[in-house]
Design an enzyme around this catalytic site. Structure first.
Site, PDB file in Angstrom:
ATOM      1  N   ASP A 130     -22.797  15.639 -26.299  1.00  0.00           N
ATOM      2  CA  ASP A 130     -21.360  15.855 -26.148  1.00  0.00           C
ATOM      3  C   ASP A 130     -20.692  14.709 -24.975  1.00  0.00           C
ATOM      4  OD1 ASP A 130     -22.744  17.102 -24.088  1.00  0.00           O
ATOM      5  OD2 ASP A 130     -21.389  18.614 -23.784  1.00  0.00           O
TER       6      ASP A 130
ATOM      7  N   ASP B 126      -3.093   8.293  -1.043  1.00  0.00           N
ATOM      8  CA  ASP B 126      -3.335   7.351  -0.181  1.00  0.00           C
ATOM      9  C   ASP B 126      -4.768   6.816  -0.272  1.00  0.00           C
ATOM     10  OD1 ASP B 126      -3.424   5.672   2.590  1.00  0.00           O
ATOM     11  OD2 ASP B 126      -4.540   7.166   3.453  1.00  0.00           O
TER      12      ASP B 126
ATOM     13  N   GLU C 231       1.498   5.211  12.876  1.00  0.00           N
ATOM     14  CA  GLU C 231       0.124   4.530  13.179  1.00  0.00           C
ATOM     15  C   GLU C 231       0.070   3.053  13.417  1.00  0.00           C
ATOM     16  OE1 GLU C 231      -4.438   4.423  13.691  1.00  0.00           O
ATOM     17  OE2 GLU C 231      -2.909   6.022  13.667  1.00  0.00           O
ATOM     18  N   ASP C 232       0.448   2.332  12.313  1.00  0.00           N
ATOM     19  CA  ASP C 232       0.350   0.814  12.329  1.00  0.00           C
ATOM     20  C   ASP C 232       1.494   0.076  12.717  1.00  0.00           C
ATOM     21  OD1 ASP C 232      -2.457   1.078  11.275  1.00  0.00           O
ATOM     22  OD2 ASP C 232      -1.349   1.367   9.314  1.00  0.00           O
TER      23      ASP C 232
ATOM     24  N   HIS D 192       4.176   6.851   5.911  1.00  0.00           N
ATOM     25  CA  HIS D 192       2.992   7.502   6.179  1.00  0.00           C
ATOM     26  C   HIS D 192       2.179   6.661   7.173  1.00  0.00           C
ATOM     27  CE1 HIS D 192       0.869   5.443   3.038  1.00  0.00           C
ATOM     28  NE2 HIS D 192      -0.387   5.706   3.577  1.00  0.00           N
TER      29      HIS D 192
ATOM     30  N   HIS E 185       0.930  -1.194   0.127  1.00  0.00           N
ATOM     31  CA  HIS E 185       0.083  -0.036   0.005  1.00  0.00           C
ATOM     32  C   HIS E 185       0.805   1.087   0.019  1.00  0.00           C
ATOM     33  CE1 HIS E 185      -2.923   3.008   1.093  1.00  0.00           C
ATOM     34  NE2 HIS E 185      -2.257   3.309   2.179  1.00  0.00           N
TER      35      HIS E 185
END
Length: 721
Positions: free
Chosen positions: A259, A139, A76-77, A72, A48
């Site tokens: 169009d 992201d 957090e993870d 990034h 990712h």
């Protein structure tokens, strides 16, 4: 999954001076930290951030931003910390990664209040460094590309957030390709049936018009070459969500859309753009009303192009966008294009500092400025969404200043766009030299002159007429301040009267003592709280002087009003003027009061003062609440007579024309009927309850007397409450 050397090669293609050591270190660190983590699809989690980095290389961003994309999700993870990232990659990258971590924790699809506050935090994080937005959009784009692996209930929430927040933000930053892809991906989730139907029809149309796009590309390229213009012509179909939105906006079916093809003509300079336009219009007929010049008047996100629609080969409509290579880069990459130019020329990495000349970034800064204007988070979210979703019109001041406004904006929006003071003092406008109502919807190219008066203040009704967030916020502030001043004046009268009953006066210094004791911010706030009924005068007296005897004060207010006619009321009594007076003063419902009546005021918490005629039976329920009674008096402006509300009950013979004759008498006497309610009393008679507006008691008496003279009238009485 992209390998380490492949990522470095992608960056080096557009930035030969890229810091390969930084990219390699970020790649290895992120891969190590994410380790054996997997995504919902079963792929390694590290795929990712790697895909996010790849998207940003397509935007040709600097190596620091690519490194942030790789890192990034680490805080957090994983067990990574801000301090560790600062030490390995520097404080700048650490700050960006932490900013993205905070955004990830925001829930923008929660309850409205929480969503609004989180949206403020999102924009603040973006404004601090615009690279936060660029990484976040990449992201979100990759997450939307893989959203099929997310559980259905979460899928809808994420798609709604994408459609409402991130896609419009991408558009405002000029990143149209990312915006369109985000919208299409969210559209597939939110309206799967419509998305599939439009895609199927596009596939069918593609078969019928096979080769049409290539035919137009070749034909136009050849014609331009004959005129000595080397152009790149590229055609494509409109995207499903774009088609769906157009069908909704114009209320037409797919078959009625003409169009569905768009072409981009890219040339070397601005002069050639206008030459191409001339060649196109002399080759194929143009569609009236479908030409827009965004070169001379760029959009707020820096977008510049000439737009026109022509009837091309096979009688097929085609939309053309004519632009230079530089304009095309901005149209493709938006705010990221400014970063690219800076990196090439100066070698710097701080994009946020170097986008000061970007109109898109100016809009972002302007939006952030609204955060300090004191609006509630819910108002801020509502107003910002309004600005995100609106297309634009371009208008001019008499001195030639260009003002960009959302489509549907009025002269009120224009006035506030010029300056808040101009909006607050606006009393009228001239559009293209003609005096027009201030709620007139503006069109492209209008010249607008605002007529001002220092005595003017905006009314609450303006808020429903305004389109821009800035105008709505300013109107709310102005009306809140006006209401606060009214409440404050009313509160001052109530407090002074309370002290007068104790044969005392109160000084500003004494009121200052009560401010902190009663938890108010200022004397004005204290008095406004009394005026709104949130604090009683008794509480203020006790706060000023805890020894004061206020509990035993007499309750003869009603009797005093009976003893004295209104004309002899004390000068300190509250003056009443105007039909249903300015808030917070109102007239009693279904009763009303008119000049000539003796009147009293009843204070109601949260509603202000309600005016009753002294004879109203409704006053009995307030006999034991003396603190709510106020001395009031009429304050009539003889030069500007105003109407006041009252109510009469008429018993009339049930025959044709009876209502017409009653209305005629009222009209002949310059009365105004506000409402009529018919009550069937029997076969021969019916009652009418008529809400009237009259100038004073003499006026009302004259109307009643003339109505009594009508042969259809059996009885007539004024309602006393």
């Amino acid at each position: 999954m992209m390998r380490q050397y492949e990522l470095v090669e992608r960056v080096s293609r557009y930035n030969p001076a890229a810091d390969e050591g930084l990219l390699n270190k970020a790649y290895v660190y992120a891969m190590h930290k994410h380790g054996s983590q997997t995504r919902a699809s079963g792929d390694p989690y590290f795929s990712h951030p790697l895909e996010v980095a790849a998207i940003l290389t397509d935007l040709r961003l600097d190596d620091a931003t690519i490194a942030v994309a790789l890192l990034h999700d680490t805080i957090e993870d994983t067990d990574a910390t801000r301090a560790e990232i600062d030490e390995m990659f520097g404080a700048e990258i650490g700050k960006l990664v932490e900013g993205l971590t905070k955004i990830k924790r925001l829930d923008l699809v929660s309850s409205k209040a929480k969503q609004a506050e989180n949206f403020r935090k999102l924009l603040l994080a973006i404004a601090d460094d615009v690279r936060v937005l660029l990484v976040k959009l990449a992201d979100r784009l990759h997450n939307m590309r893989t959203i099929r692996y997310v559980p259905p209930h979460k899928r809808i929430a994420v798609a709604e957030e994408t459609m409402e927040i991130y896609a419009p933000l991408a558009g405002r930053m000029g990143m149209q390709e990312i915006r369109e892809e985000l919208e299409d991906l969210a559209f597939k989730v939110l309206n799967q049936e419509a998305s599939a139907a439009i895609s199927a029809r596009l596939e069918s149309m593609r078969g019928r018009n096979s080769g049409l796009i290539q035919e137009i590309e070749e034909d136009l390229t050849e014609r331009l070459a004959e005129e000595g213009i080397a152009a790149i012509v590229a055609g494509r179909e409109k995207r499903p969500y774009s088609i769906f939105r157009k069908m909704q906006r114009k209320s037409v079916s797919f078959e009625q859309l003409s169009d569905l093809y768009g072409f981009r003509v890219i040339v070397d300079d601005v002069t050639q753009c206008y030459r191409v336009l001339g060649i196109v219009h002399t080759t194929w007929p143009g569609v009236p009303g479908r030409f827009k010049d965004y070169i001379s008047t760029p959009k707020q996100n820096d977008y510049r192009s000439l737009h026109t629609t022509v009837v091309g080969p096979s009688r097929q409509r085609a939309e053309l966008q004519i632009r230079t290579h530089a304009m095309h880069r901005v149209a493709e990459y938006g705010i990221a294009a400014h970063a690219l130019y800076t990196d090439r020329e100066g070698g710097g990495r701080n994009i946020a500092r170097l986008t000061a000349d970007s109109r898109a970034y100016e809009w972002l800064r302007h939006t952030i400025d609204l955060l300090s204007e004191g609006d509630s988070p819910e108002e801020f979210l509502e107003n910002t969404k309004l600005e995100l979703f609106h297309d634009q019109v371009f208008c001019f001041t008499p001195k030639g200043r260009l003002i960009a406004l959302p489509r549907g904006a009025t002269a009120i929006d224009f006035a506030y766009a010029v300056h808040t003071d101009v909006g607050n003092t606006c009393v009228g406008c001239k559009i293209n030299g003609q005096i027009m109502p201030i709620m007139t919807e503006l069109k492209n190219g209008d010249e607008v002159e605002i007529i001002r008066s220092k005595a003017q203040r905006p009314t609450a009704a303006w808020e429903s007429l305004a389109v821009t967030g800035k105008a709505r916020a300013a109107i709310r502030r102005a009306t809140r301040e006006a209401s606060r001043q009214q409440y404050s004046g009313l509160g001052r009268h109530i407090v002074e009267r309370a002290f007068q009953r104790l044969a005392r006066t109160v000084t500003p210094e004494q009121l200052n003592l009560a401010v902190n004791r009663l938890g108010q911010a200022s004397v004005e706030d204290l008095l406004a709280a009394v005026g709104r009924g949130e604090l009683s005068s008794r509480e203020v007296v006790k706060a000023v002087d805890p020894t004061a005897e206020v509990d035993g004060e007499p309750k003869p207010v009603k009797k005093a009003a009976k003893r004295k006619p209104a004309a002899k009321e004390a000068p300190s009594s509250l003056p009443i003027r105007g039909l249903r007076g300015d808030f917070p003063v109102r007239f009693a419902p279904n009763v009303g009061a008119v000049p000539g009546d003796r009147i009293v005021g009843i204070m109601t918490p949260g509603e202000g003062v309600t005016i009753y005629p002294i004879q109203s039976p409704a006053l009995k329920e307030f006999d034991d609440q003396s603190e709510r009674w106020l001395d009031v008096r009429w304050d009539i402006d003889e030069d500007n007579p105003q109407r006041f509300p009252t109510q009469i009950v008429v018993a009339a013979i049930n025959e044709p024309g009876s209502l017409a004759s009653i209305a005629q008498v009222i009209s002949d006497n310059d009365g105004n009927i506000d409402n009529i309610k018919m009550i069937q009393r029997g076969d021969d008679f019916h009652d009418m309850i008529i809400d009237l507006e009259v100038f004073d008691l003499k006026h009302l008496t004259r109307i009643i007397q003339q109505l009594r003279g009508l042969p259809v009238i059996s009885d007539i009485q004024r309602v006393s409450g």
